[in-house]
Design a protein around this motif. Sequence first.
Motif, PDB file in Angstrom:
ATOM      1  N   ARG A 148       0.829  -1.208   0.000  1.00 29.80           N
ATOM      2  CA  ARG A 148       0.000   0.000   0.000  1.00 29.80           C
ATOM      3  C   ARG A 148       0.864   1.259   0.000  1.00 29.80           C
ATOM      4  O   ARG A 148       0.532   2.253  -0.671  1.00 29.80           O
ATOM      5  CB  ARG A 148      -0.943  -0.028   1.212  1.00 29.80           C
ATOM      6  CG  ARG A 148      -1.953  -1.164   1.157  1.00 29.80           C
ATOM      7  CD  ARG A 148      -2.643  -1.403   2.489  1.00 29.80           C
ATOM      8  NE  ARG A 148      -1.691  -1.908   3.495  1.00 29.80           N
ATOM      9  CZ  ARG A 148      -2.051  -2.344   4.707  1.00 29.80           C
ATOM     10  NH1 ARG A 148      -3.349  -2.322   5.054  1.00 29.80           N
ATOM     11  NH2 ARG A 148      -1.153  -2.790   5.565  1.00 29.80           N
ATOM     12  N   LEU A 149       1.974   1.224   0.713  1.00 29.21           N
ATOM     13  CA  LEU A 149       2.887   2.365   0.671  1.00 29.21           C
ATOM     14  C   LEU A 149       3.631   2.427  -0.652  1.00 29.21           C
ATOM     15  O   LEU A 149       3.906   3.517  -1.163  1.00 29.21           O
ATOM     16  CB  LEU A 149       3.886   2.284   1.824  1.00 29.21           C
ATOM     17  CG  LEU A 149       3.400   2.715   3.200  1.00 29.21           C
ATOM     18  CD1 LEU A 149       4.573   2.832   4.152  1.00 29.21           C
ATOM     19  CD2 LEU A 149       2.637   4.021   3.153  1.00 29.21           C
ATOM     20  N   ASP A 150       3.957   1.283  -1.219  1.00 30.04           N
ATOM     21  CA  ASP A 150       4.602   1.273  -2.541  1.00 30.04           C
ATOM     22  C   ASP A 150       3.722   1.976  -3.567  1.00 30.04           C
ATOM     23  O   ASP A 150       4.214   2.729  -4.417  1.00 30.04           O
ATOM     24  CB  ASP A 150       4.878  -0.163  -2.984  1.00 30.04           C
ATOM     25  CG  ASP A 150       5.994  -0.819  -2.185  1.00 30.04           C
ATOM     26  OD1 ASP A 150       6.752  -0.082  -1.517  1.00 30.04           O
ATOM     27  OD2 ASP A 150       6.103  -2.060  -2.228  1.00 30.04           O
ATOM     28  N   ARG A 151       2.411   1.736  -3.511  1.00 32.38           N
ATOM     29  CA  ARG A 151       1.476   2.409  -4.430  1.00 32.38           C
ATOM     30  C   ARG A 151       1.498   3.912  -4.210  1.00 32.38           C
ATOM     31  O   ARG A 151       1.458   4.693  -5.173  1.00 32.38           O
ATOM     32  CB  ARG A 151       0.054   1.879  -4.226  1.00 32.38           C
ATOM     33  CG  ARG A 151      -0.193   0.465  -4.728  1.00 32.38           C
ATOM     34  CD  ARG A 151      -1.658   0.073  -4.498  1.00 32.38           C
ATOM     35  NE  ARG A 151      -2.553   1.009  -5.148  1.00 32.38           N
ATOM     36  CZ  ARG A 151      -3.561   1.627  -4.517  1.00 32.38           C
ATOM     37  NH1 ARG A 151      -3.761   1.444  -3.230  1.00 32.38           N
ATOM     38  NH2 ARG A 151      -4.346   2.446  -5.197  1.00 32.38           N
ATOM     39  N   ALA A 152       1.537   4.320  -2.952  1.00 34.92           N
ATOM     40  CA  ALA A 152       1.532   5.748  -2.651  1.00 34.92           C
ATOM     41  C   ALA A 152       2.801   6.421  -3.154  1.00 34.92           C
ATOM     42  O   ALA A 152       2.759   7.528  -3.718  1.00 34.92           O
ATOM     43  CB  ALA A 152       1.374   5.953  -1.147  1.00 34.92           C
ATOM     44  N   TYR A 153       3.938   5.772  -2.982  1.00 38.87           N
ATOM     45  CA  TYR A 153       5.191   6.328  -3.500  1.00 38.87           C
ATOM     46  C   TYR A 153       5.146   6.419  -5.022  1.00 38.87           C
ATOM     47  O   TYR A 153       5.601   7.414  -5.616  1.00 38.87           O
ATOM     48  CB  TYR A 153       6.368   5.463  -3.062  1.00 38.87           C
ATOM     49  CG  TYR A 153       6.972   5.865  -1.733  1.00 38.87           C
ATOM     50  CD1 TYR A 153       7.729   7.025  -1.618  1.00 38.87           C
ATOM     51  CD2 TYR A 153       6.808   5.080  -0.597  1.00 38.87           C
ATOM     52  CE1 TYR A 153       8.297   7.395  -0.413  1.00 38.87           C
ATOM     53  CE2 TYR A 153       7.380   5.447   0.620  1.00 38.87           C
ATOM     54  CZ  TYR A 153       8.117   6.602   0.703  1.00 38.87           C
ATOM     55  OH  TYR A 153       8.680   6.981   1.895  1.00 38.87           O
ATOM     56  N   HIS A 154       4.615   5.405  -5.658  1.00 35.99           N
ATOM     57  CA  HIS A 154       4.529   5.411  -7.119  1.00 35.99           C
ATOM     58  C   HIS A 154       3.674   6.577  -7.592  1.00 35.99           C
ATOM     59  O   HIS A 154       4.013   7.248  -8.588  1.00 35.99           O
ATOM     60  CB  HIS A 154       3.945   4.084  -7.607  1.00 35.99           C
ATOM     61  CG  HIS A 154       3.841   3.975  -9.097  1.00 35.99           C
ATOM     62  ND1 HIS A 154       4.951   3.968  -9.916  1.00 35.99           N
ATOM     63  CD2 HIS A 154       2.763   3.878  -9.917  1.00 35.99           C
ATOM     64  CE1 HIS A 154       4.564   3.874 -11.183  1.00 35.99           C
ATOM     65  NE2 HIS A 154       3.250   3.824 -11.210  1.00 35.99           N
ATOM     66  N   GLN A 155       2.593   6.850  -6.895  1.00 33.05           N
ATOM     67  CA  GLN A 155       1.730   7.964  -7.276  1.00 33.05           C
ATOM     68  C   GLN A 155       2.454   9.298  -7.131  1.00 33.05           C
ATOM     69  O   GLN A 155       2.307  10.197  -7.965  1.00 33.05           O
ATOM     70  CB  GLN A 155       0.460   7.964  -6.411  1.00 33.05           C
ATOM     71  CG  GLN A 155      -0.524   9.087  -6.726  1.00 33.05           C
ATOM     72  CD  GLN A 155      -1.180   8.938  -8.081  1.00 33.05           C
ATOM     73  OE1 GLN A 155      -1.087   7.881  -8.702  1.00 33.05           O
ATOM     74  NE2 GLN A 155      -1.855   9.969  -8.539  1.00 33.05           N
ATOM     75  N   LEU A 156       3.262   9.436  -6.093  1.00 30.52           N
ATOM     76  CA  LEU A 156       4.030  10.669  -5.926  1.00 30.52           C
ATOM     77  C   LEU A 156       5.022  10.859  -7.071  1.00 30.52           C
ATOM     78  O   LEU A 156       5.231  11.979  -7.544  1.00 30.52           O
ATOM     79  CB  LEU A 156       4.769  10.652  -4.584  1.00 30.52           C
ATOM     80  CG  LEU A 156       3.878  10.743  -3.339  1.00 30.52           C
ATOM     81  CD1 LEU A 156       4.704  10.569  -2.075  1.00 30.52           C
ATOM     82  CD2 LEU A 156       3.102  12.054  -3.298  1.00 30.52           C
ATOM     83  N   LEU A 157       5.622   9.781  -7.528  1.00 29.52           N
ATOM     84  CA  LEU A 157       6.530   9.882  -8.673  1.00 29.52           C
ATOM     85  C   LEU A 157       5.783  10.314  -9.928  1.00 29.52           C
ATOM     86  O   LEU A 157       6.289  11.107 -10.735  1.00 29.52           O
ATOM     87  CB  LEU A 157       7.221   8.538  -8.911  1.00 29.52           C
ATOM     88  CG  LEU A 157       8.200   8.075  -7.836  1.00 29.52           C
ATOM     89  CD1 LEU A 157       8.687   6.661  -8.139  1.00 29.52           C
ATOM     90  CD2 LEU A 157       9.387   9.024  -7.730  1.00 29.52           C
ATOM     91  N   LEU A 158       4.564   9.815 -10.106  1.00 30.39           N
ATOM     92  CA  LEU A 158       3.784  10.133 -11.302  1.00 30.39           C
ATOM     93  C   LEU A 158       3.317  11.584 -11.329  1.00 30.39           C
ATOM     94  O   LEU A 158       3.083  12.134 -12.410  1.00 30.39           O
ATOM     95  CB  LEU A 158       2.552   9.222 -11.386  1.00 30.39           C
ATOM     96  CG  LEU A 158       2.777   7.748 -11.745  1.00 30.39           C
ATOM     97  CD1 LEU A 158       1.438   7.008 -11.724  1.00 30.39           C
ATOM     98  CD2 LEU A 158       3.427   7.623 -13.118  1.00 30.39           C
ATOM     99  N   THR A 159       3.172  12.190 -10.172  1.00 25.53           N
ATOM    100  CA  THR A 159       2.534  13.514 -10.116  1.00 25.53           C
ATOM    101  C   THR A 159       3.533  14.644  -9.909  1.00 25.53           C
ATOM    102  O   THR A 159       3.141  15.753  -9.551  1.00 25.53           O
ATOM    103  CB  THR A 159       1.472  13.541  -9.004  1.00 25.53           C
ATOM    104  OG1 THR A 159       2.051  13.088  -7.771  1.00 25.53           O
ATOM    105  CG2 THR A 159       0.299  12.649  -9.357  1.00 25.53           C
ATOM    106  N   GLN A 160       4.801  14.398 -10.143  1.00 20.95           N
ATOM    107  CA  GLN A 160       5.788  15.475 -10.051  1.00 20.95           C
ATOM    108  C   GLN A 160       5.549  16.479 -11.161  1.00 20.95           C
ATOM    109  O   GLN A 160       5.334  16.133 -12.324  1.00 20.95           O
ATOM    110  CB  GLN A 160       7.194  14.906 -10.143  1.00 20.95           C
ATOM    111  CG  GLN A 160       8.292  15.937  -9.884  1.00 20.95           C
ATOM    112  CD  GLN A 160       9.645  15.278  -9.704  1.00 20.95           C
ATOM    113  OE1 GLN A 160       9.846  14.123 -10.060  1.00 20.95           O
ATOM    114  NE2 GLN A 160      10.594  16.010  -9.132  1.00 20.95           N
ATOM    115  N   GLY A 161       5.584  17.761 -10.824  1.00 17.69           N
ATOM    116  CA  GLY A 161       5.315  18.815 -11.791  1.00 17.69           C
ATOM    117  C   GLY A 161       6.489  19.077 -12.710  1.00 17.69           C
ATOM    118  O   GLY A 161       7.624  18.644 -12.461  1.00 17.69           O
TER     119      GLY A 161
END
Length: 328
Positions: free
Chosen positions: A149-162
């Motif tokens: 579940r944390l791996d998914r959250a980290y992946h989402q943060l990588l995807l949403t970098q401006g």
Amino acid sequence: MSDYTRYLKHDPLPWLMEGEPWIRYRALVDILDGRLDDAEVRRAKRETLEHPVVASIVDELRATGPTSRSLEDCYNPEEPIWKLWLLANIGLLWTDLGLPDDFWNTLFELQSREDASFRFSPGDRRALTCLSANTVYALFCLGFMGDARLDRAYHQLLLTQGSDGGWHCDNLPGEEGLLGEAESCPFATINVLQAFSIHPYIRYTGHPDAGVGFLLSHYERRDEPYRPERWGIGYDWYKLCFPHTNHGMLKFVDVLSCFKAAHADPRFHQLLRLLAEKQEEGGRFMAESVYPGLEKRGLVDPGKPSRWITLIVYRSFKRTPLLQQPAL
């Protein structure tokens, strides 16, 4: 090894070691490089768990659960997520706290299935990157490293970098998979970098480097009418305050000191020199501000030397090598 004492008029370590058990615990680990299985480190941790201040925070979490009434409440340092953040910064694990499984199950149930971000009350329709990243950081520190579940959250943060290297308030990409050219939010960015600073792989990629660059550019432009997402750098930003509930100089230096991109940047070393000018007698640093409601816990005492703040400054200096001047 860097000569981190270059910024200190006096060594505050003896004073730190006279402090509360959580200060001794972190000083042993962060400053003296003590191993977690060392007898002195284990004793300091045990005394931390037995201390009335820590025990009361755990009891409050057991009574209230991990949720808040609304998204707006989550910026209050007395809310559950910030209590977890504090316990995580002390160095405690979720297995140390003795909270029931239902507590952690309820917390993870607040994670969105769509974007893996964390909301903080069942009625929240919007997840804010700053608060979600703060939760990811706290859970990782508390011992959930490797949890899918944390791996998914980290992946989402990588995807949403401006595109400017930072992160926006919203945690969802737009129709084209990006959040566009809008300027990022400094508070969201510092919280994402905080989460990245403890990740054994992401920490060494280009993602945090770009975020460091965005924040240092924000600092460099502090005297301009430059306010991305309304976050300027003014008088209050320089006040030394703990915990890191808001965006300020102490958190800025503490987080950025974890990254080589900051170590190599003269702008960051300028900040370290400004921070060093604030030290008082004995190399101690004052609590220049305090969040309402925290005085009663005895964690910080405004207008007096703070062991928490001194420890954070000390370890930030320790992490940062001397800036190598370019060859002529």
